[in-house]
Write a protein that holds these residues in place. Structure first.
Motif, PDB file in Angstrom:
ATOM      1  N   SER A 109       1.143  -0.859  -0.086  1.00 36.63           N
ATOM      2  CA  SER A 109      -0.197  -0.432   0.013  1.00 36.63           C
ATOM      3  C   SER A 109       0.682   1.187  -0.034  1.00 36.63           C
ATOM      4  CB  SER A 109      -1.312   0.025   0.982  1.00 36.63           C
ATOM      5  OG  SER A 109      -1.778   0.677   0.789  1.00 36.63           O
TER       6      SER A 109
ATOM      7  N   TYR B 113      -2.065   7.953  -4.352  1.00 39.33           N
ATOM      8  CA  TYR B 113      -3.254   7.834  -4.261  1.00 39.33           C
ATOM      9  C   TYR B 113      -3.529   9.738  -4.445  1.00 39.33           C
ATOM     10  CZ  TYR B 113      -2.694   2.943  -1.656  1.00 39.33           C
ATOM     11  OH  TYR B 113      -2.172   1.801  -1.888  1.00 39.33           O
TER      12      TYR B 113
ATOM     13  N   LYS C  83      -5.130  11.831   0.762  1.00 40.50           N
ATOM     14  CA  LYS C  83      -4.564  11.644   1.588  1.00 40.50           C
ATOM     15  C   LYS C  83      -5.901  10.542   2.321  1.00 40.50           C
ATOM     16  CE  LYS C  83      -0.581  13.719   2.863  1.00 40.50           C
ATOM     17  NZ  LYS C  83       0.561  12.265   2.783  1.00 40.50           N
ATOM     18  N   ILE C  84      -6.802  10.662   2.325  1.00 40.33           N
ATOM     19  CA  ILE C  84      -7.778   9.666   3.191  1.00 40.33           C
ATOM     20  C   ILE C  84      -8.272   8.321   1.889  1.00 40.33           C
ATOM     21  CG2 ILE C  84     -10.512   9.336   2.843  1.00 40.33           C
ATOM     22  CD1 ILE C  84     -11.079  12.297   3.223  1.00 40.33           C
ATOM     23  N   ARG C  85      -7.440   8.500   0.852  1.00 38.45           N
ATOM     24  CA  ARG C  85      -7.484   7.457   0.273  1.00 38.45           C
ATOM     25  C   ARG C  85      -6.649   6.423   0.757  1.00 38.45           C
ATOM     26  NH1 ARG C  85     -10.556   3.828  -1.064  1.00 38.45           N
ATOM     27  NH2 ARG C  85      -9.271   2.605  -3.193  1.00 38.45           N
ATOM     28  N   GLU C  86      -5.899   7.183   0.941  1.00 36.66           N
ATOM     29  CA  GLU C  86      -3.413   6.821   1.634  1.00 36.66           C
ATOM     30  C   GLU C  86      -3.896   5.922   2.665  1.00 36.66           C
ATOM     31  OE1 GLU C  86       0.485   8.486   2.580  1.00 36.66           O
ATOM     32  OE2 GLU C  86      -0.950   9.806   1.222  1.00 36.66           O
ATOM     33  N   TYR C  87      -5.149   5.802   3.350  1.00 39.95           N
ATOM     34  CA  TYR C  87      -5.656   5.349   4.367  1.00 39.95           C
ATOM     35  C   TYR C  87      -5.773   4.441   4.888  1.00 39.95           C
ATOM     36  CZ  TYR C  87      -1.155   8.445   6.742  1.00 39.95           C
ATOM     37  OH  TYR C  87       0.188   8.644   6.516  1.00 39.95           O
ATOM     38  N   LEU C  88      -7.211   4.821   3.848  1.00 39.34           N
ATOM     39  CA  LEU C  88      -8.445   3.825   4.339  1.00 39.34           C
ATOM     40  C   LEU C  88      -8.697   3.496   2.119  1.00 39.34           C
ATOM     41  CD1 LEU C  88     -11.234   6.332   5.554  1.00 39.34           C
ATOM     42  CD2 LEU C  88     -10.083   4.054   6.363  1.00 39.34           C
ATOM     43  N   ASN C  89      -7.620   2.250   2.127  1.00 43.25           N
ATOM     44  CA  ASN C  89      -8.057   1.354   1.168  1.00 43.25           C
ATOM     45  C   ASN C  89      -8.026   0.223   1.182  1.00 43.25           C
ATOM     46  OD1 ASN C  89      -5.195  -0.077   1.214  1.00 43.25           O
ATOM     47  ND2 ASN C  89      -4.579   2.591   0.706  1.00 43.25           N
TER      48      ASN C  89
ATOM     49  N   VAL D 241      -4.486  -1.294   3.305  1.00 38.70           N
ATOM     50  CA  VAL D 241      -4.493  -0.870   4.486  1.00 38.70           C
ATOM     51  C   VAL D 241      -5.711  -1.361   5.579  1.00 38.70           C
ATOM     52  CG1 VAL D 241      -4.525   1.400   6.182  1.00 38.70           C
ATOM     53  CG2 VAL D 241      -3.735   0.795   4.470  1.00 38.70           C
ATOM     54  N   ILE D 242      -7.183  -1.605   4.559  1.00 38.24           N
ATOM     55  CA  ILE D 242      -8.509  -1.943   6.108  1.00 38.24           C
ATOM     56  C   ILE D 242      -8.259  -3.330   6.731  1.00 38.24           C
ATOM     57  CG2 ILE D 242     -10.836  -1.861   6.206  1.00 38.24           C
ATOM     58  CD1 ILE D 242     -10.788   0.064   4.203  1.00 38.24           C
TER      59      ILE D 242
ATOM     60  N   TYR E  22      -4.783  -4.096   8.871  1.00 36.71           N
ATOM     61  CA  TYR E  22      -5.181  -3.945  10.790  1.00 36.71           C
ATOM     62  C   TYR E  22      -6.296  -4.742  11.265  1.00 36.71           C
ATOM     63  CZ  TYR E  22      -2.605   0.027  10.502  1.00 36.71           C
ATOM     64  OH  TYR E  22      -1.524   1.104  10.411  1.00 36.71           O
TER      65      TYR E  22
END
Length: 114
Positions: free
Chosen positions: A28, A33, A36-42, A45-46, A49
């Motif tokens: 990832s 991306y 920034k939102i797509r960088e952490y909510l892709n 990543v999901i 975690y």
């Protein structure tokens, strides 16, 4: 099979899937991306975690039978799993420093098990 071995395998299984999650996070991080939102909510990543969350429960469950002194030894195997998976999936090279470090970890695991 005795129960301590089964619980140790559960612990190792949790460590292994945690290593897979680390590889997913690295994949990832290598992408770009649009925000920034797509960088952490892709998905990578999901899913990573979620795997970490599940691996934590494997570890907690395994400590029912695994001695507390053995936990860090089993957890150290994650470095080996990450290095091997990085080589196989990400095509990263294991340089001499990494090889020596992994050899020391393996030697420590072997010495402890004797």
């Amino acid at each position: 099979m005795n129960s301590k071995l089964i619980f140790a395998l559960i612990y190792i299984g949790g460590v292994f899937v945690s290593a897979i999650a680390q590889i997913l996070l690295k994949k990832s991080a290598g992408k770009t991306y649009e925000n920034k939102i797509r960088e952490y909510l892709n998905p990578y990543v999901i899913i990573s975690y979620a795997i970490f969350f599940g691996a934590t429960f494997c570890t907690i469950y395994a400590y029912k039978e695994v001695p507390l002194s053995l936990g860090p030894i089993l957890a150290a195997s994650e470095y080996i799993f990450v290095a091997v998976l990085s080589r196989l999936i990400l095509k990263e090279h294991i340089n001499l420093k990494k090889f020596i470090g992994l050899s020391v970890i393996i030697a420590g695991i072997i010495i402890y098990s004797l």
